[in-house]
Design an enzyme around this catalytic site. Structure first.
Site, PDB file in Angstrom:
ATOM      1  N   THR A   1      55.883  43.648  36.166  1.00 17.66           N
ATOM      2  CA  THR A   1      56.591  44.202  35.001  1.00 17.66           C
ATOM      3  C   THR A   1      56.342  45.702  34.862  1.00 17.66           C
ATOM      4  O   THR A   1      57.272  46.474  34.604  1.00 17.66           O
ATOM      5  CB  THR A   1      56.155  43.483  33.711  1.00 17.66           C
ATOM      6  OG1 THR A   1      54.731  43.514  33.610  1.00 17.66           O
ATOM      7  CG2 THR A   1      56.604  42.040  33.725  1.00 17.66           C
ATOM      8  N   THR A   2      55.094  46.119  35.038  1.00 15.73           N
ATOM      9  CA  THR A   2      54.773  47.550  34.911  1.00 15.73           C
ATOM     10  C   THR A   2      55.468  48.345  36.007  1.00 15.73           C
ATOM     11  O   THR A   2      56.025  49.426  35.756  1.00 15.73           O
ATOM     12  CB  THR A   2      53.253  47.766  34.972  1.00 15.73           C
ATOM     13  OG1 THR A   2      52.625  46.950  33.980  1.00 15.73           O
ATOM     14  CG2 THR A   2      52.904  49.224  34.713  1.00 15.73           C
TER      15      THR A   2
ATOM     16  N   ASP B   1      48.730  44.484  30.391  1.00 17.51           N
ATOM     17  CA  ASP B   1      49.867  43.736  30.920  1.00 17.51           C
ATOM     18  C   ASP B   1      51.154  44.364  30.390  1.00 17.51           C
ATOM     19  O   ASP B   1      51.361  44.448  29.175  1.00 17.51           O
ATOM     20  CB  ASP B   1      49.764  42.274  30.486  1.00 17.51           C
ATOM     21  CG  ASP B   1      50.889  41.421  31.046  1.00 17.51           C
ATOM     22  OD1 ASP B   1      50.995  41.330  32.284  1.00 17.51           O
ATOM     23  OD2 ASP B   1      51.660  40.864  30.249  1.00 17.51           O
TER      24      ASP B   1
END
Length: 555
Positions: free
Chosen positions: A94-95, A61
């Protein structure tokens, strides 16, 4: 003063300016992006983070990785803020945001070397970001908030690659049900979905409880285990004798006085319990403590009592049962009571918990996550958090786009056409932006062990032919229609990722002077002899990026 230099900074200060400052900041941004890049997509790899005390976190994550790495470099921290903003705003992507930001900086570096000014790049990037969001609006697909099938597909897409694949059908169904249950006229607050992690069993044993699970036991073994059709009281105080506000001394001259004193205390406690019983309470949850004698009287009345309940649990109980919390028992009336069809103390994997279920309108729910080990459950929990975020966003906005790199390829083609109409040096920046977006499908292919060039050529060809939803199937390597496959992402996740990445890249590009009060970790030196930071974990002073115990080797 002649030619004597004027010193305005302290001896401990360090200054890096001009191209050296830009190069240092760009290297920092690229290193952060490189650290998380291999985690992207359904075939993304995991990272193991080990801190100085030996605690281990295994995750892919993006925001968890970057926050756990304790990054020190100021420029790198700006990229980390991109992931945190993305997580807070939309709950996923997010990545993607960090990888795009890193690629924008990489493309900008090439243009800076060609003497394109940073201000020109910033202007071009902003124009490209605005245009990209316009194109996203054109290709977005409208989704009805009651379309459970699409919502479950969105939830499943968000948790793919995070250790939950084997049970993603079950989990995505539970997530959608949870979000729809807690939705009200004020919107959707996913804080009302409590995730209770239980080690033991498999992920398939996970379940959703429409109500609240309190991680406590009843305070006295003589109390009932179970209460049916229970009236529930919430006390934001304690069932104890109040201590005096000032130090007081009681002089007792004979045993009778002491006995009277104790009897008076007992009478006060008995009066508290009598008031609870008179109001009709079958179960009482207390924010503070419960006196031993009060426990005895409560047990005699057949009332289940739970003490030191967390304020978050008290809020969920109020929302779920309709109870209204009072500060003292004196304030309690029948109108303050909530209702639940069942309140029971149950055993889960050896731990006792209080289940409050069968409520009329469950505006707070609990998702019980099961798993073989703590690390497995923690990673599934992070996947659930992302899924809750994307389902909430989709219900709120009602728009999705296809996944699998499809939007990025479509945006890239549209931006190249747009660049031709812009002209000037900004055109080069917009073309660089278009190239940068293709890092997503390229990375998806690389992480799946596929040839990124072949995959990208096929995707471009499909999109040139008008197939807007053509994306990369990471499992087979084929170019397929992601809409037919049910791989969707909220439109706002993509839009927010591009906007955040652009803002971070532009901010770093516009910095041409770095003045540090002390030694700048991972940065350059006064003589301009900056060493370029190695990708992934060796930024020296990115603090966490090589410094969390054994973490450097795990990158």
């Amino acid at each position: 003063m002649g030619n004597q230099p004027l010193i305005v900074l302290s001896d401990d200060s360090q200054r890096t300016s001009g191209k050296d400052a830009q190069s240092m900041n760009i290297s920092a941004g690229k290193a952060v992006a490189e650290a998380v890049r291999t985690t992207l997509g359904p075939k993304g790899m995991d990272k193991m983070l080990v801190d100085s005390t030996g605690n281990v976190v295994v995750t892919n994550d993006g925001v968890t990785l970057l926050t756990e790495m304790e990054i020190d470099h100021p420029a790198a921290n700006m990229i980390v803020e991109v992931s945190e903003t993305q997580e807070e705003e939309v709950g996923d992507g997010t990545t993607t945001a960090v990888v795009v930001a890193g690629e924008l900086l990489k493309r900008a570096e090439e243009l800076l070397e060609q003497d394109i000014h940073a201000t020109t790049l910033a202007q071009g990037y902003r124009q490209a970001s605005t245009k990209a969001n316009e194109v996203l609006d054109e290709i977005a697909i409208d989704v009805d908030a009651s379309d459970d099938e699409v919502l479950q597909q969105i939830a499943a897409t968000a948790m793919t690659g995070k250790g939950a694949e084997n049970a993603k059908d079950l989990l995505s169904s539970l997530v959608v049900q949870a979000v729809q249950t807690v939705a009200d006229e004020d919107g959707i607050d996913t804080d009302n979905v409590k995730v209770e992690k239980v080690v033991g069993g498999s992920i398939d044993n996970s379940e959703l409880v429409e109500g609240v699970i309190v991680d406590k036991e009843r305070v006295n073994d003589n109390m009932p285990y179970f209460s049916e059709d229970a009236n529930i009281a919430l006390i934001d105080g304690a069932l104890e004798i109040k201590e005096t506000e000032i130090d007081a001394e009681v002089n007792v001259t004979d045993p009778d006085q002491l006995q009277q004193f104790l009897e008076q205390e007992e009478a006060q406690l008995k009066e508290m319990v009598d008031k609870l019983a008179a109001a009709g309470a079958d179960v009482v949850f207390v924010d503070g403590g419960i006196d031993d004698m009060a426990q005895h009287y409560l047990a005699e009345e057949g009332i289940i009592a739970v003490r030191r309940v967390k304020s978050s649990d008290m809020s969920r109980l109020a929302r779920s049962t309709g109870a209204r919390a009072v500060n003292t028992v004196d304030d309690l009336t029948e109108d303050h009571l909530g209702f639940a069809g069942s309140v029971a103390q149950k055993d889960i994997a050896g731990d006792q918990r209080i289940f409050v279920e069968d409520v009329e309108d469950a505006k707070a729910v609990t998702l019980i996550l099961r798993g073989g080990t703590e690390h497995v459950i923690d990673e599934v929990d992070r996947a659930i958090e992302d899924s809750l975020g994307v389902v909430r966003t989709t219900i709120k906005d009602g728009q999705v786009v296809a996944g699998g790199g499809a939007p990025e390829v479509e945006l890239s083609l549209a931006l190249r056409d747009y660049a031709d109409s812009v002209g000037g040096r900004e055109q080069l920046a917009i073309e660089a932006f278009a190239d940068a977006l293709e890092v997503i499908p390229r990375t998806l292919a690389e992480n799946a062990g596929l040839d990124p060039i072949d995959s990208l050529v096929e995707l471009r060809s499909a999109h040139d032919g008008g197939d807007v939803a053509a994306g990369l199937d990471a499992y087979t390597g084929a170019t397929i229609d992601m809409g037919e496959e049910g791989v969707y992402e909220p439109r706002r996740v993509k839009g927010q990722a591009i906007e955040s990445a652009t803002e971070a890249a532009v901010m770093l590009l516009r910095i041409d002077d770095v003045i540090a009060a002390g030694e700048l970790k991972g940065g350059g030196s006064d003589d301009g002899d900056d060493e370029e930071m190695p990708p992934g974990g060796g930024m020296g002073g990115m603090g966490g990026m090589g410094g969390m115990g054994g973490m450097g080797g795990a990158m």
